[in-house]
Write a protein that holds these residues in place. Structure first.
Motif, PDB file in Angstrom:
ATOM      1  N   LEU A   1      24.600  -1.061 -70.107  1.00 33.05           N
ATOM      2  CA  LEU A   1      25.425  -2.102 -69.504  1.00 33.05           C
ATOM      3  C   LEU A   1      25.561  -1.746 -68.033  1.00 33.05           C
ATOM      4  N   ASN A   2      25.502  -2.754 -67.169  1.00 38.31           N
ATOM      5  CA  ASN A   2      25.525  -2.486 -65.739  1.00 38.31           C
ATOM      6  C   ASN A   2      26.480  -3.407 -65.008  1.00 38.31           C
ATOM      7  N   VAL A   3      27.207  -2.838 -64.053  1.00 39.50           N
ATOM      8  CA  VAL A   3      27.988  -3.601 -63.077  1.00 39.50           C
ATOM      9  C   VAL A   3      27.770  -2.914 -61.740  1.00 39.50           C
ATOM     10  N   GLY A   4      27.079  -3.601 -60.825  1.00 39.05           N
ATOM     11  CA  GLY A   4      26.778  -2.965 -59.550  1.00 39.05           C
ATOM     12  C   GLY A   4      26.035  -1.656 -59.754  1.00 39.05           C
ATOM     13  N   LYS A   5      26.545  -0.582 -59.188  1.00 43.15           N
ATOM     14  CA  LYS A   5      25.917   0.727 -59.294  1.00 43.15           C
ATOM     15  C   LYS A   5      26.379   1.508 -60.525  1.00 43.15           C
ATOM     16  N   LEU A   6      27.288   0.904 -61.303  1.00 46.67           N
ATOM     17  CA  LEU A   6      27.804   1.562 -62.505  1.00 46.67           C
ATOM     18  C   LEU A   6      26.959   1.174 -63.710  1.00 46.67           C
ATOM     19  N   SER A   7      26.565   2.170 -64.507  1.00 51.41           N
ATOM     20  CA  SER A   7      25.787   1.909 -65.717  1.00 51.41           C
ATOM     21  C   SER A   7      26.345   2.708 -66.884  1.00 51.41           C
ATOM     22  N   LEU A   8      26.311   2.092 -68.067  1.00 50.41           N
ATOM     23  CA  LEU A   8      26.737   2.747 -69.300  1.00 50.41           C
ATOM     24  C   LEU A   8      25.587   2.711 -70.292  1.00 50.41           C
ATOM     25  N   ASP A   9      25.219   3.868 -70.786  1.00 45.55           N
ATOM     26  CA  ASP A   9      24.190   3.970 -71.817  1.00 45.55           C
ATOM     27  C   ASP A   9      24.881   4.085 -73.167  1.00 45.55           C
ATOM     28  N   GLU A  10      24.761   3.043 -73.985  1.00 43.71           N
ATOM     29  CA  GLU A  10      25.471   3.013 -75.264  1.00 43.71           C
ATOM     30  C   GLU A  10      24.848   3.920 -76.311  1.00 43.71           C
ATOM     31  N   LEU A  11      23.624   4.337 -76.106  1.00 38.18           N
ATOM     32  CA  LEU A  11      22.964   5.213 -77.068  1.00 38.18           C
ATOM     33  C   LEU A  11      23.313   6.679 -76.831  1.00 38.18           C
ATOM     34  N   THR A  12      23.444   7.054 -75.555  1.00 33.93           N
ATOM     35  CA  THR A  12      23.747   8.449 -75.232  1.00 33.93           C
ATOM     36  C   THR A  12      25.210   8.651 -74.839  1.00 33.93           C
ATOM     37  N   PHE A  13      25.959   7.541 -74.726  1.00 32.39           N
ATOM     38  CA  PHE A  13      27.364   7.580 -74.308  1.00 32.39           C
ATOM     39  C   PHE A  13      27.522   8.250 -72.942  1.00 32.39           C
ATOM     40  N   GLU A  14      26.613   7.909 -72.044  1.00 30.40           N
ATOM     41  CA  GLU A  14      26.681   8.410 -70.673  1.00 30.40           C
ATOM     42  C   GLU A  14      27.046   7.289 -69.720  1.00 30.40           C
ATOM     43  N   ALA A  15      27.936   7.599 -68.785  1.00 33.53           N
ATOM     44  CA  ALA A  15      28.286   6.672 -67.711  1.00 33.53           C
ATOM     45  C   ALA A  15      27.822   7.284 -66.392  1.00 33.53           C
ATOM     46  N   LYS A  16      27.219   6.442 -65.536  1.00 35.04           N
ATOM     47  CA  LYS A  16      26.729   6.927 -64.255  1.00 35.04           C
ATOM     48  C   LYS A  16      27.100   5.943 -63.157  1.00 35.04           C
ATOM     49  N   TYR A  17      27.376   6.493 -61.962  1.00 36.38           N
ATOM     50  CA  TYR A  17      27.563   5.649 -60.791  1.00 36.38           C
ATOM     51  C   TYR A  17      26.536   6.059 -59.745  1.00 36.38           C
ATOM     52  N   ASP A  18      25.679   5.125 -59.421  1.00 36.66           N
ATOM     53  CA  ASP A  18      24.593   5.379 -58.469  1.00 36.66           C
ATOM     54  C   ASP A  18      23.780   6.608 -58.896  1.00 36.66           C
ATOM     55  N   GLY A  19      23.585   6.729 -60.213  1.00 34.68           N
ATOM     56  CA  GLY A  19      22.786   7.819 -60.760  1.00 34.68           C
ATOM     57  C   GLY A  19      23.542   9.103 -61.037  1.00 34.68           C
ATOM     58  N   GLU A  20      24.790   9.191 -60.569  1.00 38.44           N
ATOM     59  CA  GLU A  20      25.580  10.410 -60.775  1.00 38.44           C
ATOM     60  C   GLU A  20      26.397  10.295 -62.065  1.00 38.44           C
ATOM     61  N   LEU A  21      26.300  11.314 -62.906  1.00 41.85           N
ATOM     62  CA  LEU A  21      26.976  11.304 -64.197  1.00 41.85           C
ATOM     63  C   LEU A  21      28.489  11.372 -64.033  1.00 41.85           C
ATOM     64  N   ILE A  22      29.199  10.523 -64.779  1.00 38.69           N
ATOM     65  CA  ILE A  22      30.662  10.514 -64.788  1.00 38.69           C
ATOM     66  C   ILE A  22      31.123  11.094 -66.121  1.00 38.69           C
ATOM     67  N   GLN A  23      31.959  12.107 -66.084  1.00 37.68           N
ATOM     68  CA  GLN A  23      32.450  12.732 -67.300  1.00 37.68           C
ATOM     69  C   GLN A  23      33.588  11.900 -67.878  1.00 37.68           C
ATOM     70  N   LEU A  24      33.328  11.249 -69.005  1.00 38.29           N
ATOM     71  CA  LEU A  24      34.338  10.413 -69.656  1.00 38.29           C
ATOM     72  C   LEU A  24      34.580  10.892 -71.080  1.00 38.29           C
ATOM     73  N   THR A  25      35.822  10.746 -71.538  1.00 37.70           N
ATOM     74  CA  THR A  25      36.116  10.977 -72.944  1.00 37.70           C
ATOM     75  C   THR A  25      35.630   9.772 -73.748  1.00 37.70           C
ATOM     76  N   LYS A  26      35.623   9.912 -75.059  1.00 36.79           N
ATOM     77  CA  LYS A  26      35.188   8.801 -75.920  1.00 36.79           C
ATOM     78  C   LYS A  26      36.037   7.555 -75.673  1.00 36.79           C
ATOM     79  N   LYS A  27      37.343   7.703 -75.578  1.00 33.80           N
ATOM     80  CA  LYS A  27      38.214   6.547 -75.407  1.00 33.80           C
ATOM     81  C   LYS A  27      38.051   5.931 -74.027  1.00 33.80           C
ATOM     82  N   GLU A  28      37.856   6.753 -73.002  1.00 36.98           N
ATOM     83  CA  GLU A  28      37.597   6.224 -71.663  1.00 36.98           C
ATOM     84  C   GLU A  28      36.306   5.423 -71.647  1.00 36.98           C
ATOM     85  N   PHE A  29      35.289   5.942 -72.314  1.00 40.21           N
ATOM     86  CA  PHE A  29      34.012   5.237 -72.391  1.00 40.21           C
ATOM     87  C   PHE A  29      34.187   3.890 -73.093  1.00 40.21           C
ATOM     88  N   ASP A  30      34.896   3.890 -74.220  1.00 40.35           N
ATOM     89  CA  ASP A  30      35.107   2.662 -74.977  1.00 40.35           C
ATOM     90  C   ASP A  30      35.873   1.623 -74.150  1.00 40.35           C
TER      91      ASP A  30
END
Length: 227
Positions: free
Chosen positions: A131-160
């Motif tokens: 899922l993408n908004v601007g430079k923010l992307s969420l990978d639903e398979l790996t549960f990774e969030a990135k902004y402009d390619g940089e990994l953002i450390q999120l908890t499960k609930k923050e990700f959801d």
């Protein structure tokens, strides 16, 4: 192939009874009798679901769940004593799918297991890769969030929560709608938990990357707008 379930329960009679019933229903079962061993097994297992007692020796179930959610999204059903309301709330906040209050009917536990496993299969079938908004992307398979390619450390609930906002981008969701979508129908806590998690996300995204992504609509709720 049989679905595998990890059971973490220190009461031997309950553990043996549940294990036998699960095997009778066709599941493969792994068992741990304390929290520390259970956490180790949960991190390494290929099981489809964890049944986790809260009152465990060596490490309680809430702490097991907290640490597990740092590395895994495996569905968890909590087993709680009747008077452990706060533990139920904490467990749901940390990402448990459901809970059962002891003593419980085995038929109800089996029914809840079936519902969660069916939901997991359905979500997997319908899931998009990103899922993408601007430079923010969420990978639903790996549960990774990135902004402009940089990994953002999120908890499960923050990700959801972030996923919920992105899926409803440009729409304003009130707190009750967010609670239902992110925390689920069985959440009994205060709606202020939404505000707390919004602050967590803003500190990790808006503040860090100097963007205005998550917007407050005063008196209504929250929305993510396209940059």
């Amino acid at each position: 192939m049989k679905e595998k379930i990890l059971l973490i329960e220190d009461e031997v009679k309950i553990s043996r009874f549940v294990e036998l019933e699960l095997k009778y229903e066709g599941y493969e079962v792994e068992v741990a009798f304390d929290g520390r061993k259970g956490l180790e097994m949960a991190k390494e297992t290929d099981a489809s679901l964890v049944i986790l007692d809260i009152m465990l020796p060596k490490m309680n179930g809430i702490e097991v769940l907290r640490r597990l959610r740092e590395v895994s999204d495996i569905p968890v059903i909590l087993l709680t004593a009747r008077d452990q309301t706060m533990d139920k709330v904490m467990g749901l906040d940390m990402g448990a799918e459901d809970y059962m209050t002891k003593p419980f009917e085995i038929e109800e536990l089996l029914a809840r297991i079936r519902v969660i496993l069916k939901r997991k299969v359905k979500l997997g079938a319908n899931k998009h890769d990103t899922l993408n908004v601007g430079k923010l992307s969420l990978d639903e398979l790996t549960f990774e969030a990135k902004y402009d390619g940089e990994l953002i450390q999120l908890t499960k609930k923050e990700f959801d929560l972030l996923k919920c906002l992105i899926q409803n981008r440009n729409l304003v969701l009130n707190r009750d709608q967010i609670l239902e979508k992110v925390w689920g129908y069985s959440y009994y806590g205060d709606t202020n938990v939404v505000d707390v998690y919004i602050r967590y996300l803003r500190s990790k995204i808006d503040d860090k990357y100097k963007v205005k992504l998550i917007h407050t609509v005063r008196g209504v709720g929250y929305t993510i707008k396209d940059e």
